[in-house]
Scaffold this motif. Structure first.
Motif, PDB file in Angstrom:
ATOM      1  N   ASP A  38       0.788  -1.225   0.000  1.00 53.66           N
ATOM      2  CA  ASP A  38       0.000   0.000   0.000  1.00 53.66           C
ATOM      3  C   ASP A  38       0.825   1.283   0.000  1.00 53.66           C
ATOM      4  N   GLY A  39       2.102   1.200  -0.040  1.00 50.53           N
ATOM      5  CA  GLY A  39       2.876   2.421  -0.177  1.00 50.53           C
ATOM      6  C   GLY A  39       3.530   2.931   1.068  1.00 50.53           C
ATOM      7  N   GLY A  40       3.163   2.440   2.266  1.00 54.37           N
ATOM      8  CA  GLY A  40       3.842   2.802   3.494  1.00 54.37           C
ATOM      9  C   GLY A  40       3.598   4.217   3.967  1.00 54.37           C
ATOM     10  N   ASP A  41       4.502   4.683   4.826  1.00 55.61           N
ATOM     11  CA  ASP A  41       4.385   5.975   5.478  1.00 55.61           C
ATOM     12  C   ASP A  41       4.834   7.071   4.526  1.00 55.61           C
ATOM     13  N   PRO A  42       3.934   7.957   4.105  1.00 55.14           N
ATOM     14  CA  PRO A  42       4.307   8.992   3.162  1.00 55.14           C
ATOM     15  C   PRO A  42       5.269  10.011   3.738  1.00 55.14           C
ATOM     16  N   ARG A  43       5.460  10.009   5.046  1.00 55.88           N
ATOM     17  CA  ARG A  43       6.371  10.963   5.663  1.00 55.88           C
ATOM     18  C   ARG A  43       7.804  10.703   5.237  1.00 55.88           C
ATOM     19  N   HIS A  44       8.105   9.448   4.803  1.00 56.91           N
ATOM     20  CA  HIS A  44       9.464   9.082   4.419  1.00 56.91           C
ATOM     21  C   HIS A  44       9.605   8.967   2.913  1.00 56.91           C
ATOM     22  N   GLN A  45       8.595   9.378   2.156  1.00 55.14           N
ATOM     23  CA  GLN A  45       8.712   9.364   0.713  1.00 55.14           C
ATOM     24  C   GLN A  45       9.464  10.611   0.280  1.00 55.14           C
ATOM     25  N   SER A  46      10.349  10.455  -0.665  1.00 54.22           N
ATOM     26  CA  SER A  46      11.233  11.548  -1.044  1.00 54.22           C
ATOM     27  C   SER A  46      10.510  12.642  -1.812  1.00 54.22           C
ATOM     28  N   GLU A  47       9.445  12.323  -2.502  1.00 51.99           N
ATOM     29  CA  GLU A  47       8.762  13.309  -3.310  1.00 51.99           C
ATOM     30  C   GLU A  47       7.319  13.486  -2.842  1.00 51.99           C
ATOM     31  N   PHE A  48       6.843  14.718  -3.016  1.00 48.19           N
ATOM     32  CA  PHE A  48       5.449  15.004  -2.683  1.00 48.19           C
ATOM     33  C   PHE A  48       4.533  14.283  -3.651  1.00 48.19           C
ATOM     34  N   SER A  49       3.478  13.688  -3.132  1.00 50.34           N
ATOM     35  CA  SER A  49       2.572  12.927  -3.989  1.00 50.34           C
ATOM     36  C   SER A  49       1.147  13.064  -3.481  1.00 50.34           C
ATOM     37  N   LEU A  50       0.232  13.381  -4.399  1.00 52.27           N
ATOM     38  CA  LEU A  50      -1.175  13.435  -4.033  1.00 52.27           C
ATOM     39  C   LEU A  50      -1.666  12.073  -3.577  1.00 52.27           C
ATOM     40  N   THR A  51      -1.098  11.025  -4.176  1.00 53.33           N
ATOM     41  CA  THR A  51      -1.484   9.662  -3.787  1.00 53.33           C
ATOM     42  C   THR A  51      -1.206   9.426  -2.317  1.00 53.33           C
ATOM     43  N   SER A  52      -0.063   9.921  -1.840  1.00 53.71           N
ATOM     44  CA  SER A  52       0.290   9.712  -0.425  1.00 53.71           C
ATOM     45  C   SER A  52      -0.667  10.450   0.500  1.00 53.71           C
ATOM     46  N   ILE A  53      -1.222  11.579   0.021  1.00 56.34           N
ATOM     47  CA  ILE A  53      -2.126  12.363   0.860  1.00 56.34           C
ATOM     48  C   ILE A  53      -3.509  11.737   0.928  1.00 56.34           C
ATOM     49  N   PHE A  54      -4.019  11.315  -0.227  1.00 50.88           N
ATOM     50  CA  PHE A  54      -5.403  10.846  -0.295  1.00 50.88           C
ATOM     51  C   PHE A  54      -5.550   9.335  -0.185  1.00 50.88           C
ATOM     52  N   TRP A  55      -4.507   8.591  -0.413  1.00 51.37           N
ATOM     53  CA  TRP A  55      -4.637   7.140  -0.572  1.00 51.37           C
ATOM     54  C   TRP A  55      -3.930   6.350   0.511  1.00 51.37           C
ATOM     55  N   HIS A  56      -2.733   6.792   0.923  1.00 51.60           N
ATOM     56  CA  HIS A  56      -1.931   6.011   1.869  1.00 51.60           C
ATOM     57  C   HIS A  56      -2.041   6.597   3.266  1.00 51.60           C
ATOM     58  N   GLY A  57      -2.818   5.966   4.117  1.00 55.44           N
ATOM     59  CA  GLY A  57      -2.997   6.438   5.484  1.00 55.44           C
ATOM     60  C   GLY A  57      -2.456   5.440   6.486  1.00 55.44           C
ATOM     61  N   GLY A  58      -1.988   5.942   7.630  1.00 50.75           N
ATOM     62  CA  GLY A  58      -1.478   5.051   8.665  1.00 50.75           C
ATOM     63  C   GLY A  58      -1.176   5.788   9.954  1.00 50.75           C
ATOM     64  N   SER A  59      -1.586   7.049  10.013  1.00 51.56           N
ATOM     65  CA  SER A  59      -1.302   7.848  11.202  1.00 51.56           C
ATOM     66  C   SER A  59      -2.363   7.615  12.269  1.00 51.56           C
ATOM     67  N   VAL A  60      -2.142   8.207  13.427  1.00 52.67           N
ATOM     68  CA  VAL A  60      -3.108   8.161  14.513  1.00 52.67           C
ATOM     69  C   VAL A  60      -4.417   8.821  14.072  1.00 52.67           C
ATOM     70  N   TYR A  61      -4.305   9.906  13.319  1.00 52.69           N
ATOM     71  CA  TYR A  61      -5.495  10.624  12.851  1.00 52.69           C
ATOM     72  C   TYR A  61      -6.299   9.781  11.863  1.00 52.69           C
ATOM     73  N   ASP A  62      -5.581   9.053  10.999  1.00 53.41           N
ATOM     74  CA  ASP A  62      -6.276   8.155  10.069  1.00 53.41           C
ATOM     75  C   ASP A  62      -7.070   7.106  10.830  1.00 53.41           C
ATOM     76  N   ALA A  63      -6.448   6.559  11.860  1.00 55.80           N
ATOM     77  CA  ALA A  63      -7.124   5.533  12.655  1.00 55.80           C
ATOM     78  C   ALA A  63      -8.345   6.112  13.362  1.00 55.80           C
ATOM     79  N   TRP A  64      -8.225   7.339  13.870  1.00 56.52           N
ATOM     80  CA  TRP A  64      -9.361   7.972  14.543  1.00 56.52           C
ATOM     81  C   TRP A  64     -10.516   8.183  13.575  1.00 56.52           C
ATOM     82  N   PHE A  65     -10.207   8.708  12.394  1.00 55.36           N
ATOM     83  CA  PHE A  65     -11.252   8.913  11.392  1.00 55.36           C
ATOM     84  C   PHE A  65     -11.885   7.586  10.984  1.00 55.36           C
ATOM     85  N   SER A  66     -11.066   6.547  10.845  1.00 53.92           N
ATOM     86  CA  SER A  66     -11.599   5.228  10.468  1.00 53.92           C
ATOM     87  C   SER A  66     -12.545   4.699  11.534  1.00 53.92           C
ATOM     88  N   CYS A  67     -12.154   4.828  12.800  1.00 53.13           N
ATOM     89  CA  CYS A  67     -12.985   4.321  13.893  1.00 53.13           C
ATOM     90  C   CYS A  67     -14.295   5.108  14.007  1.00 53.13           C
TER      91      CYS A  67
END
Length: 567
Positions: A38-67
């Motif tokens: 799924d692409g992993g943590d976008p914080r460590h991706q070298s380039e800015f990507s819209l995909t990382s913003i809208f598609w790849h989630g894994g933060s605490v905030y993502d989990a809160w929104f999911s719950c």
């Protein structure tokens, strides 16, 4: 990603310092493994990507929104129905009670997940391209019997949870477009929801979770404000609780409402740091209270016992642009929630057919499609929006997310050595294992007696009543009866002239002229005399050459004397 960064991100190093750093820096619990497919943590991706913003989630905030997004969807529309069954006071108290209880068992599930993953890390087990699920946690901690138990309850609950979302889609859209019955809408939305097979995992629900919660928030406050503006219906009655079976049916619907954490393990596994999940579900529940309590209370205050026969809150509110917007937003959110409930089932099926490690999205999507078919079928068989929530809550949710997690926690830490080496110690507000055991035992006994026992009896009784009333495969559950068409005098006259072939516009124009000549509605007696003789003569006088030969023939046969006069 450097080894140092990976070691910092490794969950193992956060909760068990005895694990070698080399293991933590490997591909076990670190950000690298989280990438899986799924692409992993976008914080460590070298380039800015819209995909990382809208598609790849894994933060605490993502989990809160999911719950928060997953916890309250279509059930928001059935809680006023539950309030009418239980009364205002019981509805509010039980929402608070089951919300806190649900948060507690979600916390237990997170603790057991961390414990399982810690033990497997010590054995150098890799979870790359593998999503851990609840039944695997039970298997690793308690053995194959518990695995089978967890798999059976969890999969059945998620199956019917998906069925409920599909039923809700058909129920809601009907209040915007009733040209199709609810069963037909179920066919349509079943096909739409099948597209969730293309969403790989919970990593990829980032933007959907955010939007879903926003949609639910709008709907909740629309219900609240619309009910308050509408005010109480004249002669409104608040008789709940009226019957014991209705009371416990409503209670189990609330049990179901705050039992949406059957996907907790999958959400945790999608996080970059799963050990931070512990209190996320509680925080999500506190926000959900701000949606469920005002909306259910306001609707019950305004409509009272009418809700007993209207399990969908939309059905009692007048159609406006605001209501249509709420319906559309709920439809989108139910699509999202359908994906939330189905994704763990997709994972299970992939593992059964050994396609879980496949990286091709299209192959996995094709593999997942058979999972949607039984959901589609069951939604058509049992379209009982509202009562089915209570039945699922009593028979499935009570075990899946309340009893089994509490018992599993007690058994996992029953020995002194297990407690001594536990990855997670008791929380600060309890401080002792004894207190945790007391709370867990209370949860087990309460839910088994009140939720499964009394709730099961009440909800099954109500469910059977729905089957007896509407039957299986009901075409349009709780739809208003068709309006009896009563022909007006004008309608009857128009139909009679249309049958003779006269154009509608000419008929209406002629009727209007005759009524004007004969003094309004009092002229109907003259118009209707001798099977509309005067009306036919007036129409024929208007433009004889343009009248069809068939009309001329019919008129000649029916009214030879008047035809001769016209000529």
């Amino acid at each position: 990603m450097s080894s140092q960064k990976q070691a910092e991100e490794a969950i193992v190093s956060s909760f068990d310092e005895t694990v070698p750093v080399s293991a933590a820096a490997g591909d076990h619990l670190d950000g690298k493994e989280a990438e899986q497919d799924d692409g992993g943590d976008p914080r460590h991706q070298s380039e800015f990507s819209l995909t990382s913003i809208f598609w790849h989630g894994g933060s605490v905030y993502d989990a809160w929104f999911s719950c928060a997004s997953n916890q309250v969807a279509q059930v928001l529309l059935t809680l006023p129905y539950s309030f009418s069954q239980m009364g205002m006071l019981s509805g509010i108290i039980l929402q608070l009670f089951y919300g806190i209880m649900g948060s507690w068992t979600a916390y237990l599930i997170s603790v057991l997940y961390v414990e399982y993953r810690t033990r497997k890390e010590k054995e150098n087990v890799s979870f790359k391209n593998h999503v851990i699920q609840w039944f695997e946690v039970l298997d690793g901690l308690l053995g194959p019997t518990w695995k089978a138990l967890g798999l059976a309850f969890n999969c059945t609950f998620l199956l019917f949870g998906s069925v409920i979302q599909l039923i809700a889609c058909a129920s809601n859209i009907y209040y915007i477009n009733d040209k199709f019955d609810k069963r037909t809408w179920t066919y349509i939305f079943g096909a739409c929801c099948a597209t969730t097979v293309f969403i790989p995992s919970f990593h990829n629900y980032r933007i959907w979770s955010f939007l879903g919660l926003g949609m639910t928030t709008y709907t909740a406050w629309y219900l609240t404000i619309a009910a308050l503006i509408h005010g109480q219906d004249p002669g409104v009655i608040h008789s709940g609780p009226k019957k014991l079976d209705l009371y416990f049916t409503g209670a189990t619907n609330i049990l179901y409402t705050f039992g949406g954490h059957a996907v907790t393990v999958e959400i945790m596994h999608a996080m970059w740091k799963p050990q931070k999940f512990k209190y996320i579900y509680l925080l999500a529940t506190l926000y959900v209270f701000t949606l469920t309590l005002p909306s259910a209370s306001a609707m019950y205050w305004a409509f009272g016992d009418q809700l007993l026969t209207h399990s969908n809150a939309f059905s009692l509110l007048p159609r406006t642009g605001w209501r249509d917007a709420a319906v559309i937003l709920m439809l989108i959110h139910q699509f999202i929630t359908f994906g939330f409930a189905c994704t763990p089932l997709y994972f299970v099926w992939e593992k059964v057919v050994r396609m879980h490690d496949t990286k091709s999205i299209f192959k996995r999507a094709l593999t997942r499609l058979p999972v949607v078919v039984p959901i589609w079928f069951l939604a058509i068989v049992f379209p009982f929006f509202g009562p089915i929530n209570s039945a699922v809550g009593a028979l499935l949710v009570s075990f899946t997310v309340y009893i089994i997690p509490a018992m599993a926690h007690m058994l996992t830490y029953r020995s002194a050595s297990a407690r001594l080496n536990a990855a997670e110690k008791p929380p600060v507000f309890l401080r002792s294992w004894t207190a945790m055991y007391i709370v867990n035992a209370f949860v087990v006994v309460w839910v088994f007696v009140v939720g499964f026992g009394l709730g099961g009896w009440a909800s099954v009784t109500n469910f059977i009543r729905q089957v007896d009333t509407f039957g299986l495969f009901a075409k349009c559950y709780q739809c208003p009866p068709p309006v009896q068409v009563v022909l007006t005098r004008k309608g009857a006259a128009v139909d009679a002239m249309l049958a003779m072939g006269f154009p509608r516009k000419l008929i209406n124009q002629t009727i209007a002229e005759l009524l004007k000549v004969y003094g309004g509605n009092e002229g109907w007696s003259f118009i209707e005399m001798d099977s509309y003789k005067a009306l036919i003569e007036a129409i024929l006088e208007k433009d004889v050459p343009k009248v069809k030969p068939m009309i001329l023939f019919l008129s000649l046969v029916l009214l030879p004397e008047s035809w001769v006069d016209v000529l």
